[in-house]
Scaffold this motif. Sequence first.
Motif, PDB file in Angstrom:
ATOM      1  N   SER A  43       0.852  -1.196   0.000  1.00 40.16           N
ATOM      2  CA  SER A  43       0.000   0.000   0.000  1.00 40.16           C
ATOM      3  C   SER A  43       0.880   1.236   0.000  1.00 40.16           C
ATOM      4  O   SER A  43       0.656   2.190  -0.743  1.00 40.16           O
ATOM      5  N   SER A  46       2.460   1.678  -3.357  1.00 42.14           N
ATOM      6  CA  SER A  46       1.596   2.249  -4.400  1.00 42.14           C
ATOM      7  C   SER A  46       1.474   3.748  -4.199  1.00 42.14           C
ATOM      8  O   SER A  46       1.457   4.511  -5.160  1.00 42.14           O
ATOM      9  N   GLN A  47       1.418   4.201  -2.937  1.00 37.19           N
ATOM     10  CA  GLN A  47       1.327   5.639  -2.711  1.00 37.19           C
ATOM     11  C   GLN A  47       2.636   6.326  -3.069  1.00 37.19           C
ATOM     12  O   GLN A  47       2.643   7.485  -3.482  1.00 37.19           O
ATOM     13  N   GLY A 170      -3.041  -4.478  -1.095  1.00 36.56           N
ATOM     14  CA  GLY A 170      -2.480  -3.484  -1.988  1.00 36.56           C
ATOM     15  C   GLY A 170      -1.676  -4.020  -3.152  1.00 36.56           C
ATOM     16  O   GLY A 170      -0.988  -3.255  -3.823  1.00 36.56           O
ATOM     17  N   TYR A 174      -0.503  -1.571  -6.197  1.00 39.91           N
ATOM     18  CA  TYR A 174       0.880  -1.269  -6.549  1.00 39.91           C
ATOM     19  C   TYR A 174       1.166  -1.622  -7.991  1.00 39.91           C
ATOM     20  O   TYR A 174       1.805  -0.850  -8.721  1.00 39.91           O
ATOM     21  N   THR A 242      -7.239   3.802  -6.154  1.00 36.69           N
ATOM     22  CA  THR A 242      -6.644   2.755  -5.326  1.00 36.69           C
ATOM     23  C   THR A 242      -7.048   2.865  -3.866  1.00 36.69           C
ATOM     24  O   THR A 242      -7.123   1.870  -3.164  1.00 36.69           O
ATOM     25  N   THR A 243      -7.296   4.084  -3.357  1.00 35.61           N
ATOM     26  CA  THR A 243      -7.685   4.184  -1.956  1.00 35.61           C
ATOM     27  C   THR A 243      -9.188   4.337  -1.773  1.00 35.61           C
ATOM     28  O   THR A 243      -9.693   4.274  -0.654  1.00 35.61           O
TER      29      THR A 243
ATOM     30  N   ARG B  81      -4.549   3.882   4.518  1.00 37.11           N
ATOM     31  CA  ARG B  81      -3.337   3.079   4.387  1.00 37.11           C
ATOM     32  C   ARG B  81      -2.838   2.639   5.749  1.00 37.11           C
ATOM     33  O   ARG B  81      -2.452   1.488   5.948  1.00 37.11           O
ATOM     34  N   GLN B  84      -4.943  -0.131   6.927  1.00 39.12           N
ATOM     35  CA  GLN B  84      -4.575  -1.366   6.217  1.00 39.12           C
ATOM     36  C   GLN B  84      -3.294  -1.953   6.776  1.00 39.12           C
ATOM     37  O   GLN B  84      -3.188  -3.155   7.017  1.00 39.12           O
ATOM     38  N   GLU B  85      -2.309  -1.077   7.001  1.00 40.29           N
ATOM     39  CA  GLU B  85      -1.027  -1.570   7.502  1.00 40.29           C
ATOM     40  C   GLU B  85      -1.150  -2.116   8.913  1.00 40.29           C
ATOM     41  O   GLU B  85      -0.550  -3.134   9.240  1.00 40.29           O
TER      42      GLU B  85
END
Lengths: 329, 385, 287
Positions: A43, A46-47, A170, A174, A242-243, B81, B84-85
Amino acid sequence: MALTQNLQSPQLYLQSLSRWRPAEIAFWLATLLPFVLAPNYLSLASQIAIAALFALSLDLILGYAGIVSLGHAAFFGIGAYSAGLISRFGWGEPLTGLLLSTLAAGLVGYATSFIIARFRHLALIMLTLGFGLLLAELANSAGWLTGGIDGLQGIHTWRLLGLFNFGLFGTTAYAYALAVLFFVFLGTRRLIHSPFGLALRGIRENWVRMSAIGAPNRAHIRTIYTIAAALAGIAGALLAQTTETVSLDSLGFERSAEVLVMLVLGGAGRLYGGLVGATIFMVARDQFSGIAPEYWYFWIGILLIFVVILLPNGVLGGLPNLIARWRRP
Amino acid sequence: MKRILYAGVALLAAAVLPAQAADTVKVGMIISLSGQFADTGMQMLNGAKLYVKQHGDTVTGKKIEIIAKDVGGINPPVAKRLAQELVTRDNVDVLAGFDLTPNALAAADVSLEAKRFMVNMNAATAIVIEKSPYMVRTSMTVPQLNTTLGTWAEKNAGVKKAYTMVADFGPGLDAEGAFSRGFKASGGDVVGSVRMAVANPDFSSYVQRAKDLNPEGIFVMIPGGAMPGAFGKALAERGIDLKKTKVMGQMEITDEHALASMGDAALGIITVAHYDYTHESKMNDAFVKAYNAEYGRNPDFFSVGGYDGMHLIYAALEKANGKTDGDSLIAAAKGLKWESPRGPISIDPETRDIIQNVYIRRVEKVGGKLVNVEIATFDNVKNPK
Amino acid sequence: MLSPVVGVLFDGFAYGMLLFLLSVGQSVTLGLMNFINLAHCAFAMLGGYVTVTLVNGHGWPFFAALPCAFIVSAVTSIGFERALYRRLYRASDLDQVLLTIGITFTAVAVAAYIFTTAQQPLQLPSYLRQSVEVLGLRLAIYRLILIAISLIITCVLVAALEHTRFGAQIRAAVDNERMARGLGIDVDRTFAITFALGSGLAGLGGGLAIEIVGLDPSFAFTYLVYVLIVVSVGGLGSIRGTFAAAAVLGISDIAGKYYVPQLGAFLIYLVMISLLMWRPTGLFGRR
């Protein structure tokens, strides 16, 4: 240097520049490593890819055409909101959504480029800042469309190519972001290593002389500005898809300032500067906030100061010097 | 240079290697620890940590571990994010924190997909709770407070005509809507309204506009921080007599720092709140003392949101006999009742939202100090539909 | 009896004066050496925290603390100038941006660490919190004092610029740096002193700002945008320009919010964009 060897022919010069160097190939192979080495970090990866694309788009106008923009996030935000709105109104297919959002950002870029091309120096910087701030205010006021401060809700991205779901880990995100980044990069590389790219650099170095030899400065600026806007829009749309979230921060001043810092950190005008800078900044931020969540920006500040002192012209600018100094016995 | 590289690799490795300890309940807190909302995040974290300190870090034989992540302000993609992490990398059992609504909304998607228990310790917009069936809220909702204020204003304070001035952003518009609903439902009349710019804290023009219409009550909603102080001063400078015109709003406008900044200009301002550090109860006295001893300042409603959130996690774990999956914890959380420093609270089994007392207070001078004195209490208020 | 809107305009003018104090240093140093110092508002924040510490913590009178804020900011800036800024006079704009943003980040973190992220209220004597009645209008004493201080400083600065040798050196260096060096003017030293003065004024502005806009660690970034707007609209290196721009922006912002509140925050940006498109080098700018 390549220049002295190929002075006879501009075509040969450009060709020599566009040959793929081993370092570049290594770089792109390295971007595949996270899939294997750090599957829990995709994740973030990808960011980073999205930030890299955004920084690359800024490099086109800042590093190559010399336009310092403090409002580039406006196009990022337009791309993000377009992709979000398209999805919210029922069409969640990622690739077509991406295309439409790019068009939207490019159109707005084209419209503003007419004003942008007419100004220079501080006035130009402040105009880009002003437009960015205006757009952010507009987005806040148009809460019925943008969701205001709560952001856009109800975005759902369909499967990529009908096959790959955007899941919790993710992986698809990615792969998608990286692929888009790579293709855009190829196009940008081609653009920079072309007569048009050379003209841009000329305009940045000496505006008056370029007009004297008959280059259409304003038209070139408009073109590159539109392209940069469209690319920023791609990055924004990718983030939205993606988010599955979009909110006002994607247009705000902080985001414009952040991408500027990333680009300058990596080294503007060197094609890979944005990519390197984005990676360093986002990884540093992630790690520092893990170690010292309350004061991570202290370490980022120190990092920036050290980079400027030790590596002028950014990491990619200063690294050759540093390596040369190391090698000297 | 090489040393920096090695250090960097070591750091990365340390971060990537999974944490040990099998029987640990990990609580991931996603809050703002930097940027303009840093204070709220800190207070929330402090409240949560104080609870753990007071009650020990073991529940049903398992160790509680708080992992705090900085989201840096309003940043939904980062919040998502981080959520998620926390779920994939750190394997947290509970997602908690959320000082800001946009971040809570984004993380709710993760809570839903990963079926993870989520404790919303602040985000106050009503719809947040609906975004994930695994979420509970331990703070308050904007309508819970403001609709109650609207009803009280008309019925008990004799305000027939009101003017509303709110900051032009989500929570401001929410609060205005909630207040108007309660106010109009009781027969009041909103004679005018203005939306104020969020960024620039100069309120003179807006206050003057309000004064021009001469209402009996003025309803205000502005973000906390620097603005309440500036607003109070604008009221004084434009000559609004707080004895004749009732200025009402949510608790942020008379928090500790705002009062210190406004000085006597604040006397008479009426606010609605679910918690204030001056609330008189044995439990709150002990809480405030302990908080001061630990952190050197008074707690605020963010602190109590964190504190009660941790209590909820402990109580739910006990009721679920140590099971940490989302379904068990949410089933255990529904209907829990307990005494908090703010008063008696409980979790509504239908909506998973918080039910608590709502207090109407007025700023008065007590023993030479400016405090919010409670003048009315509404018991067990649910979030109005 | 004056219409109440005049009272509103008065408040706007006072706000403009605050912006002036915060921005004048930036305008002169940018015009002088083209050095982009985005840490300018961090020095203002420093002045604010010095004021708070002296007044709240040590019971100093407010008007004694303000000169201290000036001095501390000025001296600190000399330290930074010697250690860091000096290396980057010839560097690219972007490097200067990066360095000064890095300094600002660090400053914000240090402020948060020492003072926490909470708002810092100021214990002012009660007479400063009252207002006087003038021609049927209530005017806040604090704002009157703010305007008075700003006007005095403006006059002092303009007089110094026009009538002292040092002022002449500054004007020469702003007009044409190369020529000034050629004539033997030590431009680097001129810049160092001007920079210290500018930062000192920012610190003073920071101390005065607390009562009007509050103080917390994010001050260093929030006001940077407004300072940049004032400086660019006013024209680099011009004190008159900064004054005019600050006044125009302060008043139009307030007046706009009174007459057309729907435009609210838009107005200040629209005004800036229009003024810049009309006069790209600023109202009183030269280059």
